[in-house]
Design an enzyme around this catalytic site. Structure first.
Site, short mmCIF file in Angstrom:
data_model
loop_
_atom_site.label_atom_id
_atom_site.label_comp_id
_atom_site.label_asym_id
_atom_site.label_seq_id
_atom_site.Cartn_x
_atom_site.Cartn_y
_atom_site.Cartn_z
N TYR A 197 28.83 43.94 57.03
CA TYR A 197 27.88 44.27 55.62
C TYR A 197 27.97 45.47 55.02
CZ TYR A 197 23.69 44.85 58.36
OH TYR A 197 22.94 45.64 59.14
N CYS B 121 17.98 49.75 54.87
CA CYS B 121 17.32 48.31 54.68
C CYS B 121 16.73 48.95 52.97
CB CYS B 121 16.21 47.61 54.87
SG CYS B 121 16.28 47.18 56.49
N HIS C 88 15.50 22.20 37.96
CA HIS C 88 16.58 22.91 36.68
C HIS C 88 16.66 23.67 35.83
CE1 HIS C 88 20.12 21.31 34.60
NE2 HIS C 88 19.59 20.99 33.72
N GLU D 104 28.31 46.45 51.44
CA GLU D 104 27.68 46.66 50.65
C GLU D 104 27.50 48.01 49.72
OE1 GLU D 104 24.11 43.77 52.39
OE2 GLU D 104 24.15 45.78 52.74
N CYS E 283 15.65 51.53 58.83
CA CYS E 283 15.19 50.90 57.77
C CYS E 283 14.51 51.56 56.96
CB CYS E 283 14.42 49.62 58.43
SG CYS E 283 13.95 48.89 56.67
N GLU F 268 19.40 24.29 42.53
CA GLU F 268 19.27 22.24 42.76
C GLU F 268 20.32 21.97 43.00
OE1 GLU F 268 19.50 21.27 38.65
OE2 GLU F 268 20.31 23.05 37.98
N LYS G 77 19.21 51.46 50.35
CA LYS G 77 20.12 50.24 50.40
C LYS G 77 19.60 49.58 49.48
CE LYS G 77 20.62 46.63 52.20
NZ LYS G 77 21.42 46.34 52.76
C1 LIG Z 1 23.18 50.75 56.02
C2 LIG Z 1 21.99 50.30 56.51
C3 LIG Z 1 21.84 48.78 56.01
C4 LIG Z 1 20.77 47.85 56.57
N1 LIG Z 1 20.20 47.08 56.14
C5 LIG Z 1 19.35 46.29 56.20
C6 LIG Z 1 19.03 45.11 55.46
O1 LIG Z 1 19.40 44.50 54.66
N2 LIG Z 1 17.84 44.26 56.30
C7 LIG Z 1 17.62 44.10 57.94
O2 LIG Z 1 16.90 43.61 58.06
N3 LIG Z 1 18.55 45.44 58.70
C8 LIG Z 1 19.28 46.53 58.03
N4 LIG Z 1 19.61 47.40 58.33
C9 LIG Z 1 19.57 47.50 59.96
C10 LIG Z 1 17.69 47.70 60.90
O3 LIG Z 1 18.20 48.68 59.72
C11 LIG Z 1 18.31 47.74 61.97
O4 LIG Z 1 18.44 46.44 62.50
C12 LIG Z 1 16.74 47.53 62.26
O5 LIG Z 1 15.67 49.34 61.75
C13 LIG Z 1 16.73 47.66 63.58
O6 LIG Z 1 14.84 48.45 64.06
P1 LIG Z 1 14.51 49.40 65.43
O7 LIG Z 1 13.62 49.34 66.01
O8 LIG Z 1 15.68 48.63 66.50
O9 LIG Z 1 15.71 50.89 65.91
P2 LIG Z 1 16.05 52.21 64.27
O10 LIG Z 1 14.10 51.68 63.01
O11 LIG Z 1 16.66 52.61 64.39
O12 LIG Z 1 14.71 53.09 65.10
C14 LIG Z 1 14.56 53.66 66.43
C15 LIG Z 1 14.01 55.41 66.03
O13 LIG Z 1 13.69 55.62 67.35
C16 LIG Z 1 14.09 57.29 66.67
N5 LIG Z 1 14.64 57.94 68.57
C17 LIG Z 1 16.25 57.48 69.24
N6 LIG Z 1 16.17 58.00 70.09
C18 LIG Z 1 14.78 58.84 70.07
C19 LIG Z 1 14.56 59.54 71.63
N7 LIG Z 1 14.90 59.74 72.05
N8 LIG Z 1 12.99 60.23 71.07
C20 LIG Z 1 12.40 59.51 69.66
N9 LIG Z 1 12.81 59.09 68.92
C21 LIG Z 1 13.96 58.20 69.36
C22 LIG Z 1 15.51 57.23 65.99
O14 LIG Z 1 15.18 58.60 64.93
C23 LIG Z 1 14.70 56.11 65.45
O15 LIG Z 1 13.49 56.49 64.31
C24 LIG Z 1 20.97 47.80 57.71
C25 LIG Z 1 21.22 49.34 58.71
C26 LIG Z 1 22.03 49.70 57.81
C27 LIG Z 1 22.39 51.28 59.25
#
Ligand SMILES: Cc1cc2nc3c(=O)[nH]c(=O)nc-3n(C[C@H](O)[C@H](O)[C@H](O)COP(=O)(O)OP(=O)(O)OC[C@H]3O[C@@H](n4cnc5c(N)ncnc54)[C@H](O)[C@@H]3O)c2cc1C
Length: 465
Positions: free
Chosen positions: A186, A51, A454, A190, A46, A459, A54
């Site tokens: 999406y 997010c 309005h 986007e 994110c 609305e 973006k």
């Molecule tokens: C281009 C794009 C736009 C988006 N726009 C939106 C939006 O506008 N609104 C919205 O709500 N969501 C949006 N999302 C989705 C949102 O980013 C994700 O749903 C959210 O980040 C998921 O959170 P998470 O904690 O599951 O994983 P992540 O945020 O992906 O975090 C997981 C972390 O784990 C780390 N990791 C992985 N494996 C290991 C390991 N073995 N050891 C140590 N660390 C590790 C990774 O490096 C990463 O930093 C977007 C996603 C993308 C790709």
């Protein structure tokens, strides 16, 4: 060098939206000894490649559109003002780096120990963390949260590696003149929209005739038509066979679309064809945690996996909502349950609002019309819809006006609102408030009882006939 051994109550693997929220609540609010492990940058997808950058880029695209519209409102300046992509991205990236620092400080404030390295299961209770300096830490934890998120997929065709993914979008130092974006979700919609608004010749390749195919049909049809009206090139019924490197940063994409076979020279090719869970380095198999056929970790609504002390949430799990606020809310609830004595705490996954920062914005909550017809039957639902020209476009020529369309899906005698789908200027901000009402079980009569504001577009949502 023998690994350092550590023990904790709660080991959180992944310092993204869900992992950080859960670790901070467990330690900061409930005093659990928590360790968080991240191998890239704090904040996860994110903050770094999702997010946040973006939305900042979308803001730039929105300003470009406003500058175009300004002429209709009497502003007299040269059209086609240059956009300095390089300066913009440098400023955006500096902001993200500041956020990374704030996230690290927040962990410290909440007394979460932070390890920067890659986590790998050694056994179901023990995780080895390979730190940046080559040393290793072995962590033995009572409870373990897997919150490792996902990564973008790339297709298996010759030359696919010449393309970038959404991660690469945020690494572009200069603005491409001509791009091909492949995908219909999406992220594809986007990114194609932002490229186009900022002046890049944009070709969007979709597999069927519409994109955003999990959204209500009204959204699919109207946004496709609007992208076409704006001059974005949509290649329908398309597939890609190979990519060639032409040198000098140019590529040639070979494809098929509704017009037959073709090829196209481009500066940038962006694959946005879906995401997969980031499990490659975790050695999850050793824990016997169950996964579905796409590799997502199977969880119940309490974020439990099939292994007693291992939990999963966010993009890596199979709950079906890949959104930051979902991961955060699930993470906090999980810590409330595991460490805060709230035995029933869990995220209610119904009626989660989501938006698409397309051009125009899209907002959606609850069931689509086909889902509602399937669930309740044709006779038990009532659809209210409205398509109109927002006052914003009053000063523009007919062929410059963008669409606004709203749909409410109601069911039962009391006409409970079970779905709301909107597109038009401001839809993302509009949806949040209506989301509260729908989550509370609002009926059409409740909507009607709210006096209109309005003149606004919203609305229309409280005056539908
Ligand atoms: C281009 C794009 C736009 C988006 N726009 C939106 C939006 O506008 N609104 C919205 O709500 N969501 C949006 N999302 C989705 C949102 O980013 C994700 O749903 C959210 O980040 C998921 O959170 P998470 O904690 O599951 O994983 P992540 O945020 O992906 O975090 C997981 C972390 O784990 C780390 N990791 C992985 N494996 C290991 C390991 N073995 N050891 C140590 N660390 C590790 C990774 O490096 C990463 O930093 C977007 C996603 C993308 C790709």
């Amino acid at each position: 060098m023998a690994p350092v051994n550590k023990e904790c109550d709660y080991l959180v693997i992944g310092g993204g939206s869900g992992g950080l929220a859960s670790a901070r609540r467990a330690s900061g609010m409930y005093g659990a000894k928590a360790i968080a492990v991240e191998n890239k940058r704090l904040g996860g997808t994110c903050v770094n490649v999702g997010c946040v950058p973006k939305k900042i880029t979308w803001n730039a695209a929105n300003i470009a559109e406003t500058l175009k519209d300004a002429k209709a409102y009497g502003f007299d300046f040269k059209q086609g003002l240059p956009f300095d992509w390089t300066t913009f991205t440098q400023k955006r990236d500096a902001y993200i780096r500041r956020l990374n620092g704030i996230y690290e400080k927040n962990l410290k404030n909440d007394k979460v120990e932070y390890l920067h390295g890659t986590a790998t299961f050694v056994d179901p209770h023990t995780v080895k963390v390979a730190l940046d300096d080559g040393s290793e830490v072995s962590v033995n934890a009572k409870k373990i949260l897997v919150a490792v998120g996902g990564h973008p997929n790339v297709p298996d065709i010759p030359g696919a590696e010449l393309g970038i993914t959404s991660d690469g979008f945020f690494e572009l130092q200069t603005q491409p003149k001509k791009v091909a974006v492949v995908g219909a979700g999406y992220i594809a919609v986007e990114m194609a929209g932002m490229f186009h608004a900022l002046g890049t010749e944009t070709h969007l390749f979709i597999r069927h005739d519409t994109f955003l195919r999990t959204f209500d049909p009204m959204i699919q049809e109207k946004v496709v038509a609007e992208y076409e009206r704006q001059g974005l090139h949509i290649h329908k019924q398309s597939s890609q066979s190979k990519v060639e490197d032409l040198g000098n940063g140019k590529k040639k994409l070979h494809y098929k679309d509704s017009n037959g076979e073709g090829s196209m020279e481009i500066d940038t090719l962006l694959w946005a064809i879906g995401r997969a869970p980031e499990l490659e380095k975790l050695n999850l198999g050793i824990t016997k945690v169950a996964q579905n056929d796409k590799g997502h970790i199977k969880t119940d609504e309490y974020q439990n996996t099939n292994v007693d002390h291992i939990y999963a949430l966010g993009d890596v799990c199979d709950r079906g909502y890949e959104l930051t606020p979902v991961a955060i809310a699930a993470g906090r609830k999980l810590s409330d349950r595991l460490f805060g004595g709230q035995s029933d705490a869990h995220l209610d996954y119904s009626n989660i609002p989501s938006v698409v920062f397309a051009h125009p914005e899209v907002g959606s909550i609850g069931l689509t019309e086909p889902e509602a017809r399937e669930k309740f039957g044709d006779d038990s639902i009532k659809i209210y819809s409205s398509s109109f020209t927002a006052m914003y476009y009053s000063m523009m020529e007919q062929d410059e006006k963008g669409p606004t369309s709203y749909k409410l899906i109601c069911t039962g005698k009391e006409e409970k609102v079970v779905g709301m789908h909107i597109l038009g200027v401001g839809s993302a901000e509009i949806l949040q408030g209506f989301g509260v009402a729908i989550k509370m079980g609002a009926t059409k009569a409740d909507f009607d009882r709210c006096v209109a504001i309005h003149p606004t577009s919203a609305e229309e949502l409280v005056t539908m006939k």
